[in-house]
Design a protein around this motif. Structure first.
Motif, mmCIF file in Angstrom:
data_model
loop_
_atom_site.group_PDB
_atom_site.id
_atom_site.type_symbol
_atom_site.label_atom_id
_atom_site.label_comp_id
_atom_site.label_asym_id
_atom_site.label_seq_id
_atom_site.Cartn_x
_atom_site.Cartn_y
_atom_site.Cartn_z
ATOM 1 N N PRO A 127 40.317 47.662 48.691
ATOM 2 C CA PRO A 127 39.003 48.180 48.300
ATOM 3 C C PRO A 127 37.860 47.477 49.041
ATOM 4 N N GLN A 128 36.714 48.113 48.993
ATOM 5 C CA GLN A 128 35.505 47.605 49.671
ATOM 6 C C GLN A 128 35.136 46.190 49.243
ATOM 7 N N ASP A 129 35.443 45.854 47.965
ATOM 8 C CA ASP A 129 35.007 44.544 47.483
ATOM 9 C C ASP A 129 35.979 43.419 47.856
ATOM 10 N N MET A 130 36.953 43.704 48.714
ATOM 11 C CA MET A 130 37.909 42.673 49.120
ATOM 12 C C MET A 130 37.189 41.530 49.840
ATOM 13 N N ALA A 131 37.475 40.295 49.405
ATOM 14 C CA ALA A 131 36.855 39.138 50.050
ATOM 15 C C ALA A 131 37.908 38.077 50.325
ATOM 16 N N VAL A 132 37.800 37.461 51.479
ATOM 17 C CA VAL A 132 38.676 36.332 51.782
ATOM 18 C C VAL A 132 38.100 35.125 51.037
ATOM 19 N N ALA A 133 38.960 34.368 50.348
ATOM 20 C CA ALA A 133 38.453 33.257 49.524
ATOM 21 C C ALA A 133 39.245 31.989 49.793
ATOM 22 N N LYS A 134 38.731 30.881 49.257
ATOM 23 C CA LYS A 134 39.385 29.558 49.342
ATOM 24 C C LYS A 134 39.834 29.236 50.766
ATOM 25 N N GLY A 135 38.887 29.296 51.667
ATOM 26 C CA GLY A 135 39.168 28.911 53.050
ATOM 27 C C GLY A 135 40.221 29.775 53.732
ATOM 28 N N GLY A 136 40.317 31.029 53.335
ATOM 29 C CA GLY A 136 41.276 31.941 53.986
ATOM 30 C C GLY A 136 42.660 31.914 53.363
ATOM 31 N N THR A 137 42.817 31.200 52.246
ATOM 32 C CA THR A 137 44.148 31.122 51.629
ATOM 33 C C THR A 137 44.338 32.136 50.492
ATOM 34 N N GLU A 138 43.253 32.823 50.122
ATOM 35 C CA GLU A 138 43.372 33.812 49.035
ATOM 36 C C GLU A 138 42.607 35.075 49.414
ATOM 37 N N LEU A 139 42.997 36.183 48.791
ATOM 38 C CA LEU A 139 42.224 37.430 48.911
ATOM 39 C C LEU A 139 41.856 37.864 47.498
ATOM 40 N N HIS A 140 40.613 38.233 47.317
ATOM 41 C CA HIS A 140 40.162 38.665 45.992
ATOM 42 C C HIS A 140 39.577 40.071 46.086
ATOM 43 N N SER A 141 39.970 40.938 45.154
ATOM 44 C CA SER A 141 39.298 42.236 45.029
ATOM 45 C C SER A 141 39.510 42.686 43.594
ATOM 46 N N HIS A 142 38.934 43.825 43.212
ATOM 47 C CA HIS A 142 39.056 44.173 41.788
ATOM 48 C C HIS A 142 40.471 44.631 41.423
ATOM 49 N N ASP A 143 41.245 45.109 42.413
ATOM 50 C CA ASP A 143 42.592 45.562 42.031
ATOM 51 C C ASP A 143 43.738 44.828 42.731
ATOM 52 N N TYR A 144 43.424 44.013 43.724
ATOM 53 C CA TYR A 144 44.475 43.228 44.387
ATOM 54 C C TYR A 144 43.999 41.797 44.560
ATOM 55 N N THR A 145 44.795 40.855 44.046
ATOM 56 C CA THR A 145 44.429 39.449 44.168
ATOM 57 C C THR A 145 45.622 38.647 44.649
ATOM 58 N N LEU A 146 45.414 37.963 45.746
ATOM 59 C CA LEU A 146 46.444 37.077 46.303
ATOM 60 C C LEU A 146 46.016 35.647 45.999
ATOM 61 N N ILE A 147 46.815 34.955 45.183
ATOM 62 C CA ILE A 147 46.438 33.623 44.695
ATOM 63 C C ILE A 147 47.391 32.574 45.241
ATOM 64 N N SER A 148 46.843 31.442 45.672
ATOM 65 C CA SER A 148 47.713 30.345 46.094
ATOM 66 C C SER A 148 47.957 29.448 44.882
ATOM 67 N N GLY A 149 49.199 29.014 44.750
ATOM 68 C CA GLY A 149 49.492 28.149 43.603
ATOM 69 C C GLY A 149 50.953 27.763 43.575
ATOM 70 N N ASP A 150 51.241 26.752 42.787
ATOM 71 C CA ASP A 150 52.611 26.273 42.661
ATOM 72 C C ASP A 150 53.140 26.722 41.290
ATOM 73 N N LEU A 151 54.192 27.490 41.310
ATOM 74 C CA LEU A 151 54.724 28.036 40.051
ATOM 75 C C LEU A 151 55.238 26.946 39.114
ATOM 76 N N ARG A 152 55.470 25.750 39.659
ATOM 77 C CA ARG A 152 55.901 24.642 38.798
ATOM 78 C C ARG A 152 54.754 24.139 37.933
ATOM 79 N N GLU A 153 53.543 24.609 38.285
ATOM 80 C CA GLU A 153 52.373 24.241 37.459
ATOM 81 C C GLU A 153 51.753 25.525 36.920
ATOM 82 N N PHE A 154 52.585 26.366 36.369
ATOM 83 C CA PHE A 154 52.140 27.708 35.993
ATOM 84 C C PHE A 154 51.005 27.676 34.970
ATOM 85 N N ALA A 155 51.283 27.042 33.813
ATOM 86 C CA ALA A 155 50.284 27.082 32.728
ATOM 87 C C ALA A 155 49.020 26.326 33.099
ATOM 88 N N THR A 156 49.177 25.215 33.792
ATOM 89 C CA THR A 156 48.002 24.363 34.038
ATOM 90 C C THR A 156 47.194 24.794 35.245
#
Ligand SMILES: C[S@@+](CC[C@H](N)C(=O)[O-])C[C@H]1O[C@@H](n2cnc3c(N)ncnc32)[C@H](O)[C@@H]1O
Length: 317
Positions: A127-156
């Motif tokens: 979508p038009q509102d897609m933005a590159v975030a966190k120094g190029g490591t994430e993509l944010h938009s209203h319907d697609y979000t790519l998040i960087s993270g470690d699943l071993r720290e899921f809740a926190t």
């Protein structure tokens, strides 16, 4: 797990993408997007292509039922998404959920974000509102979000990021783990499931992971991976079809059903599709295929007897 082990685990996202690209290029599966994520394509052996077909088919079958049968606000959370092209496939076929969240290590999400950003065939589907975030490591938009993270720290650490991007615990949500939870210590994968159990009323999960570590083939599979520095940490805790589904029932989930890939290929891929596949490549390693496929399983489980999960199954198309 130390950092060098993490790097080896991250490398499995390329293995999965190369296999997907091989199957797509030969016509086993319809994925016009995976080629944008593979730098060095390789042709896989026929039995691997067959396996990739059934793996793709099984995942897609549940995901599409979920999207079609859901109310408008359904979410998909792909744990360890690697280079999966799910968002683009659903978008192209206009079968989108409300939101898709993908999570992986920063090293992987950075590569994925860059590949998406520089490829107009992919970027134009966002979508038009897609933005590159966190120094190029994430993509944010209203319907697609790519998040960087470690699943071993899921809740926190992962959950707060999901929440900040609009994840809604009250909406029907399908979690995906395609060869991911198996790489975590059971203590860590259990924590993810416990968080879902404690915080979500309408959640389902579809996993596709290795099983049967104790027979000869299982031992060989473990040793081959170990030689590459890969440890299937969850395999011994949930070694069988029965135990992969029981882990959800033990948490009070309403339903959990597991089917191995050999059975899926034999019973749930229809005859027309089987004859179409037979025309793509000659395959005579049926014995070997069966053995391999018996060591992978889909598990579909859901927390409560609610829609859309209670009308979904591996048997339906
Ligand atoms: C075998 S690949 C599968 C990728 C994708 N699900 C697919 O089927 O194409 C496993 C993925 O899980 C990710 N992964 C494993 N452990 C993880 C962790 N602790 N945190 C985040 N991602 C992880 C890896 O980086 C990798 O991308």
């Amino acid at each position: 797990m130390n950092n060098s082990n993490d790097a080896v685990v991250q490398g499995t996202s390329n293995d999965a993408a190369v296999s997907r690209e091989s199957a797509a290029r030969l016509g086993y599966i319809n994925d016009p997007f995976i080629r944008y994520f593979v730098k060095r394509p390789q042709r896989r052996a026929p039995l691997i292509n067959r396996g990739t077909h059934s793996r793709f088919d099984g995942m897609q079958r549940i995901i599409r039922q979920f999207v079609r049968k859901s109310s408008s606000k359904c979410q998909i959370v792909s744990l360890g998404a690697g280079m999966d092209t799910l968002y683009f496939l659903l978008r192209q076929q206009q079968e989108q959920p409300w939101r898709i969240f993908e999570i992986d290590f920063t090293e992987i999400t950075a590569k994925k974000a860059a590949a998406i950003y520089k490829t107009s065939a992919l970027r134009s589907l966002l979508p038009q509102d897609m933005a590159v975030a966190k120094g190029g490591t994430e993509l944010h938009s209203h319907d697609y979000t790519l998040i960087s993270g470690d699943l071993r720290e899921f809740a926190t650490s992962v959950v707060p990021k999901l929440m900040a991007r609009g994840f809604d615990c009250s909406q029907p949500t399908l979690f995906l783990s395609e060869c991911v939870l198996i790489y975590l210590d059971p203590q860590h994968s259990d924590q993810i499931l416990d968080w879902i159990t404690d915080n979500m009323k309408h959640a389902g999960i579809l996993t596709y992971e290795q099983i049967l570590p104790h027979d000869r083939f299982g031992q060989m599979m473990i040793e081959n991976l170990r030689a590459r520095g890969l440890e299937l940490r969850g395999l011994h805790a949930y070694p069988t079809l029965q135990s992969t589904s029981q882990r959800f029932l033990d948490r009070g989930w309403h339903s959990a059903v597991a089917v191995d890939l050999a059975t899926y290929h034999e019973k749930l891929v229809c005859e027309d599709e089987q004859s179409r596949l037979a025309k793509i490549e000659f395959m005579d390693e049926w014995e070997e295929f069966r053995l391999l496929a018996q060591h992978y399983a889909f598990t579909f489980a859901y927390t409560a007897d609610t829609a859309p999960f209670n009308s979904m199954s591996m048997e339906q198309i």
